[in-house]
Design a protein around this motif. Structure first.
Motif, PDB file in Angstrom:
ATOM      1  N   ARG A 141      11.643  -0.287   6.133  1.00 49.65           N
ATOM      2  CA  ARG A 141      11.632   0.498   4.912  1.00 49.65           C
ATOM      3  C   ARG A 141      10.229   1.178   4.825  1.00 49.65           C
ATOM      4  N   ALA A 142       9.157   0.530   5.261  1.00 50.29           N
ATOM      5  CA  ALA A 142       7.904   1.419   5.769  1.00 50.29           C
ATOM      6  C   ALA A 142       7.736   2.635   6.466  1.00 50.29           C
ATOM      7  N   LYS A 143       8.711   2.738   7.565  1.00 49.67           N
ATOM      8  CA  LYS A 143       8.981   3.862   8.260  1.00 49.67           C
ATOM      9  C   LYS A 143       9.563   4.887   7.508  1.00 49.67           C
ATOM     10  N   GLN A 144      10.478   4.703   6.612  1.00 50.56           N
ATOM     11  CA  GLN A 144      11.170   5.662   5.902  1.00 50.56           C
ATOM     12  C   GLN A 144      10.337   6.190   4.800  1.00 50.56           C
ATOM     13  N   LEU A 145       9.354   5.109   4.018  1.00 50.93           N
ATOM     14  CA  LEU A 145       8.324   5.782   3.213  1.00 50.93           C
ATOM     15  C   LEU A 145       7.343   6.575   3.849  1.00 50.93           C
ATOM     16  N   LEU A 146       6.804   6.133   5.165  1.00 51.38           N
ATOM     17  CA  LEU A 146       5.901   7.124   5.822  1.00 51.38           C
ATOM     18  C   LEU A 146       6.495   8.342   6.121  1.00 51.38           C
ATOM     19  N   LEU A 147       7.703   8.337   6.488  1.00 61.29           N
ATOM     20  CA  LEU A 147       8.463   9.740   6.811  1.00 61.29           C
ATOM     21  C   LEU A 147       8.830  10.677   5.595  1.00 61.29           C
ATOM     22  N   ALA A 148       8.994   9.919   4.420  1.00 58.99           N
ATOM     23  CA  ALA A 148       9.673  10.737   3.394  1.00 58.99           C
ATOM     24  C   ALA A 148       8.478  10.815   2.081  1.00 58.99           C
ATOM     25  N   THR A 149       7.710  10.266   2.286  1.00 60.76           N
ATOM     26  CA  THR A 149       6.640  10.545   0.950  1.00 60.76           C
ATOM     27  C   THR A 149       5.012  10.523   1.542  1.00 60.76           C
ATOM     28  N   ASN A 150       4.461  10.866   0.517  1.00 60.19           N
ATOM     29  CA  ASN A 150       2.748  11.217   0.799  1.00 60.19           C
ATOM     30  C   ASN A 150       2.030   9.939   0.414  1.00 60.19           C
ATOM     31  N   HIS A 151       2.711   8.972   0.342  1.00 56.73           N
ATOM     32  CA  HIS A 151       2.132   7.821  -0.220  1.00 56.73           C
ATOM     33  C   HIS A 151       1.084   7.325   0.816  1.00 56.73           C
ATOM     34  N   SER A 152       0.111   6.652  -0.004  1.00 57.21           N
ATOM     35  CA  SER A 152      -1.026   6.166   0.932  1.00 57.21           C
ATOM     36  C   SER A 152      -0.448   4.859   1.685  1.00 57.21           C
ATOM     37  N   ILE A 153      -1.109   4.581   2.771  1.00 60.12           N
ATOM     38  CA  ILE A 153      -0.700   3.448   3.655  1.00 60.12           C
ATOM     39  C   ILE A 153      -0.805   1.959   2.946  1.00 60.12           C
ATOM     40  N   ASN A 154      -1.771   1.990   2.113  1.00 58.82           N
ATOM     41  CA  ASN A 154      -2.278   0.957   1.115  1.00 58.82           C
ATOM     42  C   ASN A 154      -1.191   0.957   0.042  1.00 58.82           C
ATOM     43  N   LYS A 155      -0.552   1.958  -0.548  1.00 63.37           N
ATOM     44  CA  LYS A 155       0.414   1.866  -1.477  1.00 63.37           C
ATOM     45  C   LYS A 155       1.711   1.468  -0.877  1.00 63.37           C
ATOM     46  N   ILE A 156       2.010   2.018   0.255  1.00 62.19           N
ATOM     47  CA  ILE A 156       3.370   1.723   0.893  1.00 62.19           C
ATOM     48  C   ILE A 156       3.362  -0.024   1.124  1.00 62.19           C
ATOM     49  N   SER A 157       2.330  -0.384   1.779  1.00 60.14           N
ATOM     50  CA  SER A 157       2.042  -1.729   1.884  1.00 60.14           C
ATOM     51  C   SER A 157       2.414  -2.530   0.932  1.00 60.14           C
ATOM     52  N   ARG A 158       1.945  -2.263  -0.434  1.00 59.45           N
ATOM     53  CA  ARG A 158       2.359  -2.891  -1.675  1.00 59.45           C
ATOM     54  C   ARG A 158       3.641  -2.831  -2.091  1.00 59.45           C
ATOM     55  N   MET A 159       4.046  -1.630  -1.907  1.00 56.02           N
ATOM     56  CA  MET A 159       5.525  -1.341  -2.356  1.00 56.02           C
ATOM     57  C   MET A 159       6.622  -2.308  -1.577  1.00 56.02           C
ATOM     58  N   ILE A 160       6.245  -2.482  -0.412  1.00 51.08           N
ATOM     59  CA  ILE A 160       7.258  -3.300   0.464  1.00 51.08           C
ATOM     60  C   ILE A 160       6.902  -4.698   0.482  1.00 51.08           C
ATOM     61  N   GLY A 161       6.035  -5.105  -0.395  1.00 50.34           N
ATOM     62  CA  GLY A 161       5.702  -6.750  -0.360  1.00 50.34           C
ATOM     63  C   GLY A 161       4.456  -7.378   0.336  1.00 50.34           C
ATOM     64  N   TYR A 162       3.615  -6.572   0.854  1.00 49.65           N
ATOM     65  CA  TYR A 162       2.291  -6.865   1.617  1.00 49.65           C
ATOM     66  C   TYR A 162       1.116  -6.539   0.721  1.00 49.65           C
ATOM     67  N   SER A 163       0.627  -7.611   0.328  1.00 46.12           N
ATOM     68  CA  SER A 163      -0.629  -7.480  -0.620  1.00 46.12           C
ATOM     69  C   SER A 163      -1.755  -7.073   0.055  1.00 46.12           C
ATOM     70  N   ASP A 164      -1.851  -7.464   1.450  1.00 48.76           N
ATOM     71  CA  ASP A 164      -2.908  -7.340   2.154  1.00 48.76           C
ATOM     72  C   ASP A 164      -2.622  -6.008   3.333  1.00 48.76           C
ATOM     73  N   PRO A 165      -3.331  -4.881   3.018  1.00 51.78           N
ATOM     74  CA  PRO A 165      -2.911  -3.662   3.825  1.00 51.78           C
ATOM     75  C   PRO A 165      -3.149  -4.017   5.501  1.00 51.78           C
ATOM     76  N   LEU A 166      -4.473  -4.731   5.616  1.00 50.42           N
ATOM     77  CA  LEU A 166      -4.625  -5.151   6.925  1.00 50.42           C
ATOM     78  C   LEU A 166      -3.624  -5.894   7.568  1.00 50.42           C
ATOM     79  N   TYR A 167      -2.930  -6.988   7.042  1.00 56.15           N
ATOM     80  CA  TYR A 167      -1.864  -7.603   7.518  1.00 56.15           C
ATOM     81  C   TYR A 167      -0.597  -6.900   7.778  1.00 56.15           C
TER      82      TYR A 167
END
Length: 279
Positions: free
Chosen positions: A232-258
């Motif tokens: 799902r993150a790959k799809q969001l990275l391809l299809a949106t301009n959301h920041s990596i931190n936002k995508i991390s939260r959108m798919i269930g990871y509260s820690d962007p580094l993790y």
């Protein structure tokens, strides 16, 4: 210059799904040998609709004709071309990166030198399958909203139909309790669940669920969830301009580094590098 035609040598199959029709006629610009000794990162499913092709060479060579299906898994060598005794070879194909829960659908009974083969489809089955290849290609190339989701949905239908053609398909069915857990996690991918919560949902113990899930899916519940989240993150990275931190939260990871560590472990590159490669 970067090759943009997937039918020509040098095309970089970085997309999640690419589909097309290769129409080889003796002497035309597609009449050459595909030679990828290391195979590809994803799968290719191939349906011959006209003529004949030859796969591999020397003692490993075998022929395909109208009504034959091929499935090349990742890492398996690609070496094929028009059969020299036939003036043409038309085949529809789809390159894709699978979702984790497709694993059973991608294990066919007949394997020839690493390539799964299903032969001699009945005309009725060809009538059912070929339109799916066509619809997947059109959806993948479309600019319509949700075109990727539609293409993947159609691909799931295709893979299920192909799996039902296997002689041993009745010998193994995924436990319906595992299917319920998979469906629930798919619909709530951004949420965290304990094994106890998931086990209670299907009325078995947590330890039983863990053993059953691994046996059926070939991975742990956490591995399956992470694999789906990264897809799902790959799809969001391809299809949106959301920041990596936002995508991390959108798919269930509260820690962007993790999230970045998990992404790199599964995808082979960081989220930032992945986005740069496909931009």
């Amino acid at each position: 210059m970067e090759q943009t035609d997937p039918l020509k040598p040098g095309y970089n199959f970085d997309a999640h799904l690419v589909a097309g029709l290769t129409s080889i006629i003796e002497g035309n610009d597609l009449d050459f040998t595909i030679d990828r000794p290391g195979g590809m990162k994803g799968y290719i499913i191939n349906l011959t609709i006209k003529g004949q092709g030859r796969i591999f060479s020397a003692e490993n060579a075998f022929e395909v004709k109208e009504g034959d299906l091929l499935l090349f898994p990742p890492g398996v060598a690609h070496y094929y071309r028009r059969h020299p005794n036939c003036s043409n070879w038309f085949h529809r194909w789809i390159y894709f990166r699978p979702r984790a829960f497709w694993s059973d659908w991608l294990n066919w009974q007949n394997n020839q030198h690493g390539v799964f083969v299903t032969r001699d489809l009945e005309p009725e089955m060809m009538t059912n399958l070929e339109p799916l290849f066509v619809d997947i290609e059109h959806s993948a190339k479309s600019d319509n909203p949700y075109h990727n989701d539609l293409a993947l949905n159609l691909l799931e239908q295709l893979l299920i139909r192909c799996k039902t053609l296997q002689p041993n398909v009745m010998s193994r069915r995924i436990d319906p309790r595992i299917l319920d857990v998979v469906q629930h996690m798919s619909q709530h991918l951004n949420e965290d669940f304990s094994n106890d919560e998931l086990a209670a949902m299907v009325c078995i113990s947590s330890s039983r669920l863990g053993h059953l899930f691994s046996a059926e899916m070939g991975m742990t519940i956490t591995q399956w969830r992470d694999d789906q989240r990264i897809t799902r993150a790959k799809q969001l990275l391809l299809a949106t301009n959301h920041s990596i931190n936002k995508i991390s939260r959108m798919i269930g990871y509260s820690d962007p580094l993790y999230f970045s560590r998990v992404f790199k472990r599964i995808a082979g590159v960081s989220p930032k590098k992945f986005r740069e490669q496909i931009s």
